[in-house]
Design a protein around this motif. Sequence first.
Motif, PDB file in Angstrom:
ATOM      1  N   ASP A 331      33.928  24.771  54.333  1.00 37.44           N
ATOM      2  CA  ASP A 331      33.173  24.280  53.421  1.00 37.44           C
ATOM      3  C   ASP A 331      31.903  24.109  53.465  1.00 37.44           C
ATOM      4  O   ASP A 331      31.367  23.660  54.720  1.00 37.44           O
ATOM      5  CB  ASP A 331      33.906  22.907  53.047  1.00 37.44           C
ATOM      6  N   LEU A 333      28.887  21.415  51.875  1.00 39.33           N
ATOM      7  CA  LEU A 333      28.633  20.403  51.024  1.00 39.33           C
ATOM      8  C   LEU A 333      27.238  19.853  51.289  1.00 39.33           C
ATOM      9  O   LEU A 333      26.855  19.576  52.413  1.00 39.33           O
ATOM     10  CB  LEU A 333      29.732  19.311  51.389  1.00 39.33           C
ATOM     11  N   PHE A 335      25.208  16.561  52.013  1.00 40.85           N
ATOM     12  CA  PHE A 335      25.969  15.630  52.801  1.00 40.85           C
ATOM     13  C   PHE A 335      26.257  14.398  51.943  1.00 40.85           C
ATOM     14  O   PHE A 335      25.165  13.769  51.410  1.00 40.85           O
ATOM     15  CB  PHE A 335      25.022  15.127  53.888  1.00 40.85           C
ATOM     16  N   ARG A 339      31.945  11.389  49.946  1.00 40.66           N
ATOM     17  CA  ARG A 339      32.604  12.767  49.918  1.00 40.66           C
ATOM     18  C   ARG A 339      33.474  13.357  51.090  1.00 40.66           C
ATOM     19  O   ARG A 339      34.565  13.879  51.197  1.00 40.66           O
ATOM     20  CB  ARG A 339      31.865  13.716  49.080  1.00 40.66           C
ATOM     21  N   LEU A 340      32.535  13.134  52.220  1.00 44.87           N
ATOM     22  CA  LEU A 340      33.033  13.803  53.455  1.00 44.87           C
ATOM     23  C   LEU A 340      34.348  12.978  53.919  1.00 44.87           C
ATOM     24  O   LEU A 340      35.373  13.786  54.426  1.00 44.87           O
ATOM     25  CB  LEU A 340      32.171  13.824  54.435  1.00 44.87           C
ATOM     26  N   ARG A 341      34.188  11.766  53.909  1.00 43.10           N
ATOM     27  CA  ARG A 341      35.453  11.043  54.211  1.00 43.10           C
ATOM     28  C   ARG A 341      36.552  11.252  53.412  1.00 43.10           C
ATOM     29  O   ARG A 341      37.695  11.130  54.105  1.00 43.10           O
ATOM     30  CB  ARG A 341      35.285   9.419  54.193  1.00 43.10           C
ATOM     31  N   LEU A 344      38.264  14.805  54.485  1.00 39.88           N
ATOM     32  CA  LEU A 344      38.765  14.784  55.751  1.00 39.88           C
ATOM     33  C   LEU A 344      40.202  13.978  55.794  1.00 39.88           C
ATOM     34  O   LEU A 344      41.220  14.163  56.175  1.00 39.88           O
ATOM     35  CB  LEU A 344      37.773  14.106  56.889  1.00 39.88           C
ATOM     36  N   LEU A 370      33.618   7.459  59.544  1.00 44.91           N
ATOM     37  CA  LEU A 370      34.468   8.442  58.700  1.00 44.91           C
ATOM     38  C   LEU A 370      35.758   7.875  58.812  1.00 44.91           C
ATOM     39  O   LEU A 370      36.792   8.261  57.851  1.00 44.91           O
ATOM     40  CB  LEU A 370      34.413   9.764  59.560  1.00 44.91           C
ATOM     41  N   LEU A 380      32.600  19.725  62.352  1.00 45.38           N
ATOM     42  CA  LEU A 380      31.572  19.314  61.591  1.00 45.38           C
ATOM     43  C   LEU A 380      30.177  19.657  62.189  1.00 45.38           C
ATOM     44  O   LEU A 380      29.821  19.362  63.153  1.00 45.38           O
ATOM     45  CB  LEU A 380      31.613  17.947  61.303  1.00 45.38           C
ATOM     46  N   VAL A 391      26.348  19.480  55.350  1.00 49.08           N
ATOM     47  CA  VAL A 391      27.423  19.290  56.282  1.00 49.08           C
ATOM     48  C   VAL A 391      28.323  20.431  55.940  1.00 49.08           C
ATOM     49  O   VAL A 391      28.594  20.909  54.855  1.00 49.08           O
ATOM     50  CB  VAL A 391      28.279  18.053  56.112  1.00 49.08           C
ATOM     51  N   ILE A 393      31.872  22.324  57.498  1.00 48.76           N
ATOM     52  CA  ILE A 393      33.357  21.988  58.068  1.00 48.76           C
ATOM     53  C   ILE A 393      33.907  23.404  58.256  1.00 48.76           C
ATOM     54  O   ILE A 393      33.872  24.378  57.518  1.00 48.76           O
ATOM     55  CB  ILE A 393      34.328  21.382  57.003  1.00 48.76           C
TER      56      ILE A 393
END
Length: 398
Positions: A331, A333, A335, A339-341, A344, A370, A380, A391, A393
């Motif tokens: 992925d 993205l 940052f 959205r990242l939290r 995951l 997170l 990450l 970011v 992944i």
Amino acid sequence: MDLDQLAALRTPEGSAALTAAAGLAGGDPLAAASALRAAGVPPTLAAAALTQAELRHRAVGKFGPAAAGMFLTRPGLEQATRRVVADRRAARLHAAGVRTLADLGCGLGADALAAARAGIRVYGVEADPVTAAMAAANADAAGLADLFTVECGDATAFDVSRVDGVFCDPARRTTGTGRRIFDPRAYSPPWDFVTGLAERVPRTVVKVAPGLDHALIPAGAEAEWVGVDGDLVEAALWCGDLAEVPRRATLYRQRGVETRRHQLSGSGADEAPVGPPRRYLYDPDPAVVRAHLVAELATELDATLGDPSIAYLYADQPIRTPYARCLEITDVLPFSLKRLRALLRDRRVGRVEILKRGSALTPEQLRRDLRLAGDEAASLVLTRVAGAPTVLIGRPVD
């Protein structure tokens, strides 16, 4: 440590105290001191022996089994060259025809001992009396006292016309406090003297801090950055007749008793092409980055940079290389913590490693923010792509 304590450690009683202290290294220091005093070792001798035992224990990673018989100081151990690096440097000097070598600022003698093992006659100069005496003791313990002798004095006063090669490792810590010196002009011997050595002795090597500004590299010198198992440990300037390439990254990979050496070289002035992120990300070894050889590595990997100022490379295929770590990216993205939290959490990621270049975020704080939960793992990468905070992944490629 002073000269009297060093002399006491070299007596039969001191040798016995060192042997006893070696069996106590790594444990409770108060209990160890009490045990030695209970065995009849005088307090001052016990303290000196325990200090040496602790330093020898720490030195095994640099010197291997030879550390057990060496005399050390904390600042000297910090600046001493790892044996695998010193041995390779000595071999290169010997191959270049060096048979007599001045080691100006020889410290505890790590480089001088390597040169002596290679059959080079070494004249060491060390300003600190205790360190000079320890270097001589280390030469004696290694059975090399006939090839490596030490004088306590001013390195700038040594007559270099006596030798056909010079190695200089200027002091990069302040006397007394042990604080690092980052400005080469504050080195001892002075930087002007150090860089002028090559004009007097064509085969000159200077050990410098890895963070050396490229602008300070003398014209015509080869600048080499050295890494051991992913850690950037030192840099060296090969001057005059010894210079082979403008820039070099030398990496040592240790696997049990086997050590492999890999070398990447180039001009240090080329620029890698820039493009969007691709399936595989390569994180170059710090020695490659400091040597400004990312462009040369990009050519080997058919890779591009995602941002001209960030040393992450992207490619379509995973290629085995000793010069970089490879991640498969799943992925990419812009940052966004929220959205990242969420992503995951949906993937039940509870463990992450966090890499960063070009990001102001603190990995420890991000890990807390997170609020990870789950039994999956991910990598990450915090970076910039075309100037934008990004970011990525992914997962490591074996």
